[in-house]
Design a protein around this motif. Structure first.
Motif, PDB file in Angstrom:
ATOM      1  N   VAL A 169      68.436  -2.830  62.443  1.00 14.95           N
ATOM      2  CA  VAL A 169      67.037  -2.021  62.787  1.00 14.95           C
ATOM      3  C   VAL A 169      67.095  -1.783  63.772  1.00 14.95           C
ATOM      4  O   VAL A 169      68.091  -2.062  64.884  1.00 14.95           O
ATOM      5  N   TRP A 218      66.337  -9.253  69.831  1.00 16.05           N
ATOM      6  CA  TRP A 218      64.553  -9.706  69.837  1.00 16.05           C
ATOM      7  C   TRP A 218      64.157 -10.622  70.401  1.00 16.05           C
ATOM      8  O   TRP A 218      64.297 -10.988  71.184  1.00 16.05           O
ATOM      9  N   TYR A 238      67.166   1.151  59.743  1.00 17.32           N
ATOM     10  CA  TYR A 238      66.095   0.738  59.268  1.00 17.32           C
ATOM     11  C   TYR A 238      65.306   0.978  60.352  1.00 17.32           C
ATOM     12  O   TYR A 238      65.714   0.298  61.326  1.00 17.32           O
ATOM     13  N   ASP A 239      64.361   1.149  59.922  1.00 13.80           N
ATOM     14  CA  ASP A 239      62.398   0.961  60.735  1.00 13.80           C
ATOM     15  C   ASP A 239      62.525  -0.414  60.865  1.00 13.80           C
ATOM     16  O   ASP A 239      61.523  -0.528  61.630  1.00 13.80           O
ATOM     17  N   GLY A 240      62.866  -1.329  60.185  1.00 15.57           N
ATOM     18  CA  GLY A 240      62.092  -2.955  59.785  1.00 15.57           C
ATOM     19  C   GLY A 240      62.612  -3.265  59.281  1.00 15.57           C
ATOM     20  O   GLY A 240      63.140  -2.500  58.086  1.00 15.57           O
ATOM     21  N   LYS A 248      60.966  -8.403  67.595  1.00 12.06           N
ATOM     22  CA  LYS A 248      60.783  -7.039  68.010  1.00 12.06           C
ATOM     23  C   LYS A 248      62.287  -6.895  68.025  1.00 12.06           C
ATOM     24  O   LYS A 248      62.485  -7.383  69.032  1.00 12.06           O
ATOM     25  N   GLY A 281      62.071  -1.915  66.366  1.00 11.49           N
ATOM     26  CA  GLY A 281      61.617  -2.491  64.698  1.00 11.49           C
ATOM     27  C   GLY A 281      61.193  -3.587  65.072  1.00 11.49           C
ATOM     28  O   GLY A 281      62.390  -4.356  64.922  1.00 11.49           O
ATOM     29  N   PRO A 282      60.372  -3.889  63.863  1.00 10.94           N
ATOM     30  CA  PRO A 282      59.904  -5.289  63.883  1.00 10.94           C
ATOM     31  C   PRO A 282      60.863  -5.533  62.384  1.00 10.94           C
ATOM     32  O   PRO A 282      61.682  -5.102  62.190  1.00 10.94           O
ATOM     33  N   ILE A 283      60.903  -7.351  62.778  1.00 12.30           N
ATOM     34  CA  ILE A 283      61.152  -8.245  62.051  1.00 12.30           C
ATOM     35  C   ILE A 283      60.726  -8.990  61.359  1.00 12.30           C
ATOM     36  O   ILE A 283      60.330 -10.001  62.622  1.00 12.30           O
ATOM     37  N   ALA A 334      57.535 -13.107  63.688  1.00 13.11           N
ATOM     38  CA  ALA A 334      57.588 -11.875  64.054  1.00 13.11           C
ATOM     39  C   ALA A 334      58.178 -11.742  65.180  1.00 13.11           C
ATOM     40  O   ALA A 334      58.422 -12.611  66.268  1.00 13.11           O
TER      41      ALA A 334
END
Length: 117
Positions: free
Chosen positions: A53, A92, A27-29, A115, A57-59, A113
């Motif tokens: 992810v 992350w 997944y991209d994010g 990454k 990618g952002p979470i 947030a």
């Protein structure tokens, strides 16, 4: 994995080397809105979610103040400490934090947030 994670997350092997290619870095994010708290996902599920992810990618995740301040596994700074520990493990990097006064049901919430590394 513990029984408190949804069944589909228990199907993901714990060791990253044995993750199916259909799940790992798929997944991209990821956005978790209202998913963490009493009666919902706990922080033990987060490493499995990080693994699906893609790197970079952002979470984005959030938690209401009531849960963060009263749930035994979250209160007294445990919530942030557990999130920070995932960063120390190299999973992350924290990109941001915001206290949102009227997050949900007119109560405050906390947004984080990250990454994926």
């Amino acid at each position: 994995m513990t029984a408190s994670c949804p069944a589909f997350l228990n199907e993901i092997p714990v060791q990253p080397t044995s993750l199916p290619t259909t799940w790992y870095d798929s997944y991209d994010g990821l956005v978790l809105c209202g998913a963490l708290g009493s009666g919902h996902l706990n922080l033990e599920c987060v490493p499995q979610l990080i693994r699906i992810v893609k790197p970079g990618g952002p979470i984005i995740l959030d938690v209401d103040s009531e849960s963060r301040d009263t749930v035994d596994t979250f209160k007294d700074g445990k919530f942030e400490a557990d999130l920070d520990e995932l960063g120390r493990k190299g999973l992350w990097v924290k990109e941001g934090y915001e206290l949102v006064p009227d997050w949900m049901f007119n109560g405050p919430g906390h947004q984080y947030a990250y990454k994926v590394v």
